[in-house]
Design an enzyme around this catalytic site. Structure first.
Site, PDB file in Angstrom:
ATOM      1  N   HIS A 160       0.808  -1.290   0.041  1.00 51.07           N
ATOM      2  CA  HIS A 160      -0.073  -0.001  -0.011  1.00 51.07           C
ATOM      3  C   HIS A 160       0.849   1.266  -0.129  1.00 51.07           C
ATOM      4  O   HIS A 160       0.782   2.040   0.835  1.00 51.07           O
ATOM      5  CB  HIS A 160      -0.952  -0.024   1.019  1.00 51.07           C
ATOM      6  CG  HIS A 160      -2.140   0.752   1.251  1.00 51.07           C
ATOM      7  ND1 HIS A 160      -2.093   2.317   1.094  1.00 51.07           N
ATOM      8  CD2 HIS A 160      -3.307   0.578   1.604  1.00 51.07           C
ATOM      9  CE1 HIS A 160      -2.974   2.828   1.409  1.00 51.07           C
ATOM     10  NE2 HIS A 160      -4.083   1.792   1.580  1.00 51.07           N
ATOM     11  N   GLU A 264      -0.865   1.714  -5.435  1.00 54.58           N
ATOM     12  CA  GLU A 264      -0.653   0.346  -4.554  1.00 54.58           C
ATOM     13  C   GLU A 264      -0.359  -0.899  -5.760  1.00 54.58           C
ATOM     14  O   GLU A 264      -1.222  -1.040  -6.559  1.00 54.58           O
ATOM     15  CB  GLU A 264      -1.471   0.209  -3.551  1.00 54.58           C
ATOM     16  CG  GLU A 264      -1.852   1.271  -2.734  1.00 54.58           C
ATOM     17  CD  GLU A 264      -3.202   1.327  -1.925  1.00 54.58           C
ATOM     18  OE1 GLU A 264      -3.545   0.210  -1.698  1.00 54.58           O
ATOM     19  OE2 GLU A 264      -3.840   2.397  -1.786  1.00 54.58           O
TER      20      GLU A 264
END
Ligand code: TA6
Length: 292
Positions: A160, A264
């Protein structure tokens, strides 16, 4: 028992290159410095929170209000999302984005050459995870998941990554032009490919499916391009909360959101991974900066 900075130092320290530090609120981090490259990674979540190649501005964004506390997700850096993305599919009490980002990972090895590599592992029930981080002129991250159970399992995962940008309203993401996406700000509605680079002018929270392996965050105000090259990862998630939601997040705040964008690398939603017993899957991402 988690290892202290002193214990980690006695095993893994490379003087002036990989140092370990206890932080104010009880977490331990490795601080890396080699040939002008600097980086940081916390044992909690094996979470990279900084990487800066020689002469460059920071590439990874970590919130100035981040909570560095045991069991709390750190806002920014590269949290590891596993084994589900977002809310748990059936259990509302389960933590958002899974347990890997707040778990204490084990450091198994450190090596220094042109770049500095650290290898971590985590063995939650039914799985064996390894994570390799390499800080160099490029930042290289590789997450391997092995199914250590006797049944086929499905999971979601993501690196992320939060990137530091001049102003999210001045950047664009290229590489996603031909990809359809799920829009979390529109009740998970699915949209066809936009056919144009992604720019940001409102809250953005999208899961792009079946994305190509090369993407870029173009940041002309800082005359730089962040190049992302991934493998084993079919999804790309893009996120910026915009001011109202950012202000409601105590660990981000109203003043930080312009300087970040999440792009991400993952396998989520339709791209989730299914592994037979004993099977393994590797997902990698390689991040580099150039003059754009
Ligand atoms: O990846 C985007 C996202 O799933 C958003 O929906 C968003 O809320 C964000 O991650 C941050 O999640 P967190 O649990 O760290 O607050």
């Amino acid at each position: 028992m988690p290892m202290s900075a002193a214990e980690l130092s006695s095993k893994f320290r490379i003087a002036g290159v990989v140092e370990f530090a206890d932080t104010a609120h009880g977490l331990v981090k490795a601080v890396v410095s080699r040939g002008g490259v600097t980086g940081e990674v916390y044992l909690q979540g094996a979470q990279v929170t900084a990487w800066q190649p020689p002469g460059a501005r920071p590439v990874i964004f970590t919130s100035s209000r981040a909570n560095f506390a045991p069991g709390k997700a750190i806002r920014g850096g590269v949290p590891i999302v596993f084994p589900w993305f977002g809310p748990h599919p059936t259990d509302p009490a389960a933590p958002q984005h899974g347990f890997a980002r707040t778990a204490l990972w084990q450091l198994d090895g450190v090596e220094a050459g042109d770049s500095v590599g650290l290898e971590f592992s985590l063995s939650p029930e039914g799985f064996a995870l390894t994570y390799r981080v390499s800080f160099g002129a490029e930042l290289y991250l590789a997450l391997t998941v092995r199914n250590a159970s006797s049944a086929t399992v499905a999971f979601e995962e993501a690196l992320h990554s939060y990137f530091a940008v001049s102003d999210v309203e001045h950047v664009s993401v290229t590489g996603l032009e031909a990809c359809s996406f799920i829009d979390k700000t529109e009740g998970m509605r699915r949209f066809p490919a936009a056919g144009a680079p992604l720019s940001f002018s409102k809250e953005t929270d999208r899961v792009y499916l079946d994305t190509p392996d090369r993407l870029a965050v173009n940041d002309p105000s800082w005359t730089r391009r962040i190049a992302i090259e991934k493998s084993g990862a079919a999804s790309t998630i893009t996120w910026n909360p915009w001011p109202e939601k950012a202000a409601a997040m105590a660990d981000l705040g109203a003043d930080n959101w312009r300087g970040m964008v999440c792009v991400e690398t993952g396998n989520v939603a339709d791209n989730r991974i299914s592994l037979p017993p004993g099977g393994a899957h590797e997902m990698t991402t390689r991040i580099a900066v150039d003059a754009g």
